[in-house]
Design an enzyme around this catalytic site. Structure first.
Site, short mmCIF file in Angstrom:
data_model
loop_
_atom_site.label_atom_id
_atom_site.label_comp_id
_atom_site.label_asym_id
_atom_site.label_seq_id
_atom_site.Cartn_x
_atom_site.Cartn_y
_atom_site.Cartn_z
N GLU A 50 0.83 -1.22 0.00
CA GLU A 50 0.00 0.00 0.00
C GLU A 50 0.86 1.26 0.00
O GLU A 50 0.52 2.27 0.60
CB GLU A 50 -0.99 -0.01 1.18
CG GLU A 50 -1.96 -1.18 1.13
CD GLU A 50 -3.03 -1.14 2.21
OE1 GLU A 50 -3.03 -0.19 3.01
OE2 GLU A 50 -3.87 -2.06 2.25
N GLU A 65 -5.07 -8.39 0.51
CA GLU A 65 -6.06 -8.20 1.58
C GLU A 65 -7.39 -7.92 0.92
O GLU A 65 -7.46 -7.16 -0.04
CB GLU A 65 -5.70 -7.02 2.48
CG GLU A 65 -4.36 -7.10 3.18
CD GLU A 65 -3.99 -5.79 3.89
OE1 GLU A 65 -4.89 -4.94 4.08
OE2 GLU A 65 -2.81 -5.62 4.22
#
Length: 330
Positions: A160, A259
């Site tokens: 991320e 995720e």
């Protein structure tokens, strides 16, 4: 006079009614999750995925399970509890490490001995300080620790990285790419050849359009990856990660959903429908070779950022159906 008084009363009541509507949030209409999702990531492989091989057919299933205590016993208990409820072992166990935390803990070794593949989400630090050589000893220590476990590992180096709140340490896409290559070169020097390098931005970064600027290149990446959530924005998963899938289809790499999760705020029935649609979406995109659910309710988060399925009968049933599907048991 009476007419004016009556009109004033009507206006007063109307104003109260409008005020009450502002105070009570209206439910967001649920998207249509019934249709078959389009297969956007159309590459079928085979893929050169590094030491962690992508299955020829189907996809591997894993999870991050937040333990009650971040200890050896706590980690094992959390994973064992979910596996017992699911009636199967997880193929991938996601684990998070700060920059200075080494891989190869007792729980890491136990998961490996049970046949799971470790996915290490490694929060490396400031990219420019990495490039200045300030962390060489730490990076070498981690490379040696991973080499020592002698099993293939999925490594998400600063996952991320495209998040706006990380820009102060990521600096820019070019800085991240340079740091990625710098770290990977140290791993090569230390003969940590059991690593599959996983590049994992957010789905939002592809919607904004800035995530591709952090891509290190096909010669540097073994798996492409994305983190995608039905959190504050409740949309089908295919719509949420559509721009990523279009990007990934241009690169000959297997995909891992690093995720994914659907928030408790949307209610059990909607969560279950979202997960059933997720299953269809994964199966419709043959480039997706692995996925890991985010089984966690982070402390202090609102219901739009709480994702644990355990305890939610309908949602867990939908996830259980996914993990028991032969497609996800290659």
């Amino acid at each position: 006079m009476r007419k004016f008084a009556a009109l004033a009363l009507v206006l007063l009541l109307a104003g109260c009614s409008l005020g009450s509507k502002k105070e009570v949030p209206q439910p967001t209409p649920s998207p249509d999750l019934s249709g078959k999702p389009p297969a956007i990531a159309v590459l079928n492989g085979p893929f050169a995925s590094g030491p962690v091989r992508a299955p020829e057919k189907g996809a591997l299933v894993g999870a991050w399970i937040k333990p009650d205590e971040l200890t050896h016993v706590g980690r094992l208990a959390a994973v064992d509890s979910l596996e017992t409820d699911l009636g199967r072992r997880l193929s991938i166990v996601n684990t998070y490490r700060r920059f200075e935390q080494m891989v190869g803990t007792s729980s890491d070794k136990e998961f490996l001995s049970q046949g799971a593949t470790l996915m290490v989400s490694w929060a490396t630090g400031d990219n420019r300080s990495i490039l200045d050589g300030e962390h060489d000893d730490l990076i070498r220590k981690q490379a040696k620790a991973i080499r020592k476990i002698k099993k293939p590992v999925l490594l998400r180096m600063r996952w991320e990285m495209d998040r706006p709140n990380l820009r102060a340490t990521m600096w820019s896409g070019n800085d991240y790419i340079a740091a990625w290559k710098y770290v990977r070169n140290i791993f090569k020097q230390e003969r940590a050849n059991n690593v599959s390098w996983v590049w994992c931005p957010t789905a939002e970064g592809f919607i904004r359009g800035d995530a591709p600027g952090f891509y290190p290149g096909d010669d540097q990446v073994d798996w492409t990856c994305v983190d995608v959530y039905a959190g504050e924005n409740f949309q089908p998963i295919g719509q949420l990660m559509g721009p990523f899938l279009q990007f990934a289809a241009q690169h000959p790499k297997p995909i891992i959903i690093g995720e994914f999760g659907v928030a408790k705020a949307w209610g059990s029935a909607a969560r279950a429908a979202w997960l059933r649609d997720a299953e269809r979406t994964f199966k419709a995109n043959p480039q997706i070779k692995a996925l890991a659910y985010f089984e966690s309710d982070p402390e202090g988060n609102p219901a739009t950022k709480q994702f644990q399925l355990t305890g939610d009968k309908l949602a867990f049933k939908a996830f259980h159906a996914l993990v028991k599907d032969p497609y996800f048991n290659p």
